[in-house]
Motif scaffolding. Sequence first.
Motif, PDB file in Angstrom:
ATOM      1  N   GLU A  40     -18.517 -83.021 -21.412  1.00 26.72           N
ATOM      2  CA  GLU A  40     -18.013 -84.291 -22.037  1.00 26.72           C
ATOM      3  C   GLU A  40     -17.487 -85.289 -20.549  1.00 26.72           C
ATOM      4  O   GLU A  40     -16.504 -84.723 -20.125  1.00 26.72           O
ATOM      5  N   ILE A  41     -18.063 -86.349 -20.562  1.00 22.66           N
ATOM      6  CA  ILE A  41     -17.466 -87.220 -19.619  1.00 22.66           C
ATOM      7  C   ILE A  41     -16.905 -88.352 -20.115  1.00 22.66           C
ATOM      8  O   ILE A  41     -17.812 -89.133 -21.180  1.00 22.66           O
ATOM      9  N   THR A  42     -15.616 -89.048 -19.962  1.00 25.37           N
ATOM     10  CA  THR A  42     -15.052 -89.729 -20.667  1.00 25.37           C
ATOM     11  C   THR A  42     -14.525 -91.084 -19.693  1.00 25.37           C
ATOM     12  O   THR A  42     -13.856 -90.913 -18.576  1.00 25.37           O
ATOM     13  N   ASN A  43     -14.974 -92.252 -20.181  1.00 27.12           N
ATOM     14  CA  ASN A  43     -14.386 -93.313 -19.463  1.00 27.12           C
ATOM     15  C   ASN A  43     -13.260 -93.881 -20.171  1.00 27.12           C
ATOM     16  O   ASN A  43     -13.230 -94.501 -21.317  1.00 27.12           O
ATOM     17  N   HIS A  44     -12.168 -93.502 -19.386  1.00 24.30           N
ATOM     18  CA  HIS A  44     -10.827 -93.789 -20.102  1.00 24.30           C
ATOM     19  C   HIS A  44     -10.446 -95.460 -20.209  1.00 24.30           C
ATOM     20  O   HIS A  44      -9.519 -95.856 -20.778  1.00 24.30           O
ATOM     21  N   GLY A  47     -13.440 -96.268 -23.299  1.00 23.77           N
ATOM     22  CA  GLY A  47     -13.433 -95.553 -24.416  1.00 23.77           C
ATOM     23  C   GLY A  47     -15.001 -94.974 -24.566  1.00 23.77           C
ATOM     24  O   GLY A  47     -15.389 -93.962 -25.268  1.00 23.77           O
ATOM     25  N   ASP A  48     -16.047 -95.342 -23.620  1.00 23.10           N
ATOM     26  CA  ASP A  48     -17.255 -94.739 -23.632  1.00 23.10           C
ATOM     27  C   ASP A  48     -17.141 -93.242 -23.264  1.00 23.10           C
ATOM     28  O   ASP A  48     -16.447 -92.656 -22.414  1.00 23.10           O
ATOM     29  N   LYS A  49     -18.075 -92.560 -23.977  1.00 19.88           N
ATOM     30  CA  LYS A  49     -18.237 -91.065 -23.770  1.00 19.88           C
ATOM     31  C   LYS A  49     -19.845 -90.573 -23.616  1.00 19.88           C
ATOM     32  O   LYS A  49     -20.462 -91.077 -24.279  1.00 19.88           O
ATOM     33  N   CYS A  50     -19.838 -89.824 -22.549  1.00 23.02           N
ATOM     34  CA  CYS A  50     -21.106 -89.086 -22.321  1.00 23.02           C
ATOM     35  C   CYS A  50     -20.985 -87.596 -22.879  1.00 23.02           C
ATOM     36  O   CYS A  50     -19.945 -86.860 -22.397  1.00 23.02           O
ATOM     37  N   VAL A  51     -21.925 -87.005 -23.699  1.00 22.73           N
ATOM     38  CA  VAL A  51     -21.808 -85.628 -24.122  1.00 22.73           C
ATOM     39  C   VAL A  51     -23.247 -85.099 -23.729  1.00 22.73           C
ATOM     40  O   VAL A  51     -24.250 -85.583 -24.327  1.00 22.73           O
ATOM     41  N   LEU A  52     -23.167 -84.171 -22.860  1.00 22.63           N
ATOM     42  CA  LEU A  52     -24.595 -83.622 -22.290  1.00 22.63           C
ATOM     43  C   LEU A  52     -24.523 -82.271 -22.820  1.00 22.63           C
ATOM     44  O   LEU A  52     -23.513 -81.380 -22.832  1.00 22.63           O
ATOM     45  N   ILE A  71     -25.065 -91.381 -24.162  1.00 21.82           N
ATOM     46  CA  ILE A  71     -23.835 -92.046 -23.961  1.00 21.82           C
ATOM     47  C   ILE A  71     -23.534 -92.822 -25.428  1.00 21.82           C
ATOM     48  O   ILE A  71     -24.230 -93.521 -25.781  1.00 21.82           O
ATOM     49  N   GLN A  72     -22.212 -92.869 -25.635  1.00 19.46           N
ATOM     50  CA  GLN A  72     -21.642 -93.557 -26.793  1.00 19.46           C
ATOM     51  C   GLN A  72     -20.780 -94.290 -26.609  1.00 19.46           C
ATOM     52  O   GLN A  72     -19.861 -94.024 -25.731  1.00 19.46           O
ATOM     53  N   ASP A  73     -20.231 -95.345 -27.391  1.00 23.14           N
ATOM     54  CA  ASP A  73     -19.188 -96.219 -27.119  1.00 23.14           C
ATOM     55  C   ASP A  73     -17.921 -95.449 -27.918  1.00 23.14           C
ATOM     56  O   ASP A  73     -18.080 -94.346 -28.728  1.00 23.14           O
ATOM     57  N   LYS A  74     -16.921 -96.191 -27.936  1.00 22.32           N
ATOM     58  CA  LYS A  74     -15.458 -95.549 -28.609  1.00 22.32           C
ATOM     59  C   LYS A  74     -15.618 -95.625 -30.169  1.00 22.32           C
ATOM     60  O   LYS A  74     -14.998 -94.946 -30.808  1.00 22.32           O
ATOM     61  N   SER A  75     -16.695 -96.416 -30.844  1.00 19.85           N
ATOM     62  CA  SER A  75     -16.816 -96.190 -32.330  1.00 19.85           C
ATOM     63  C   SER A  75     -18.185 -94.974 -32.256  1.00 19.85           C
ATOM     64  O   SER A  75     -18.535 -95.045 -33.580  1.00 19.85           O
ATOM     65  N   LYS A  76     -18.352 -94.364 -31.680  1.00 20.94           N
ATOM     66  CA  LYS A  76     -19.561 -93.354 -31.546  1.00 20.94           C
ATOM     67  C   LYS A  76     -20.871 -93.867 -31.766  1.00 20.94           C
ATOM     68  O   LYS A  76     -21.902 -93.077 -32.309  1.00 20.94           O
TER      69      LYS A  76
END
Length: 265
Positions: A40-44, A47-52, A71-76
Amino acid sequence: GLALLLFFRHNEAYTWTNPTCCVHNIIVGKLWIEQYGNMEITNHKTGDKCVLNFKPCGLFGKELHKVEGYIQDKSKKKLCALYGKWTECLYSVDPATFDAFKKNDKKNTEEKKHSKQVSLLVSASEESDEMPMPDSESVCVIPGSVLLWRIAPRPPNSAQMYNFTSFAMVLNEIDKDMESVIPKTDCRLRPDIRAMENGEIDLASEEKKRLEEKQRAARKNRSRSEEDWRTRWFHQGPNPHNGAQDWLYSGSYWDRNYSNLPDIY
């Protein structure tokens, strides 16, 4: 899992967790590495997140080295899909296109399973821990995909250099100009590693033993004087983005003021 921190010049901070790394045949056989589990990679900043998801090898090695995720934004909301092999390449594609491809691929796989005879299955207990051969098709590229990364070919002398990549080969490289700007505690100055790189294996072994004894003696002397060991350029503290215990930069390294450093070599 362990969280790591990375800063970019765009004032973005990222933390990520590592998948499980399994090293097969450490004692006997041909050594090979398998990565599996989630990363899980988080851009603080955004709020974007990459789940691999790193796929486990499986009985016949069909999923060997495969990785996929979103890759998803903060609203998933899914912004894009990622897929490939961590040993070869990584592609990006529209998430709807990826989901449709996966659905069709799953349907085809299930049809193939029904057509195969059960006798082809072999019990895991009878299987050796040899590295399975990867699919001949390697990564099937989905139409509309963008190539993000492809591994550089190994240098021609890689076999003589412990199968290192070009990048790994230069990590410990040093020249006279560099020696004048790095601290004397820099690991590139370790005499046992220098001897090993020069092919002087016996000398490397002797130097390694000498360094270990020197470190034990230094630790013993510190305990006698009740002197605490302090790291100079990093200290432990809470990660400012997720609160986890982390190594934080203390500053001053780039001032190049390397006075009062311990004699560790």
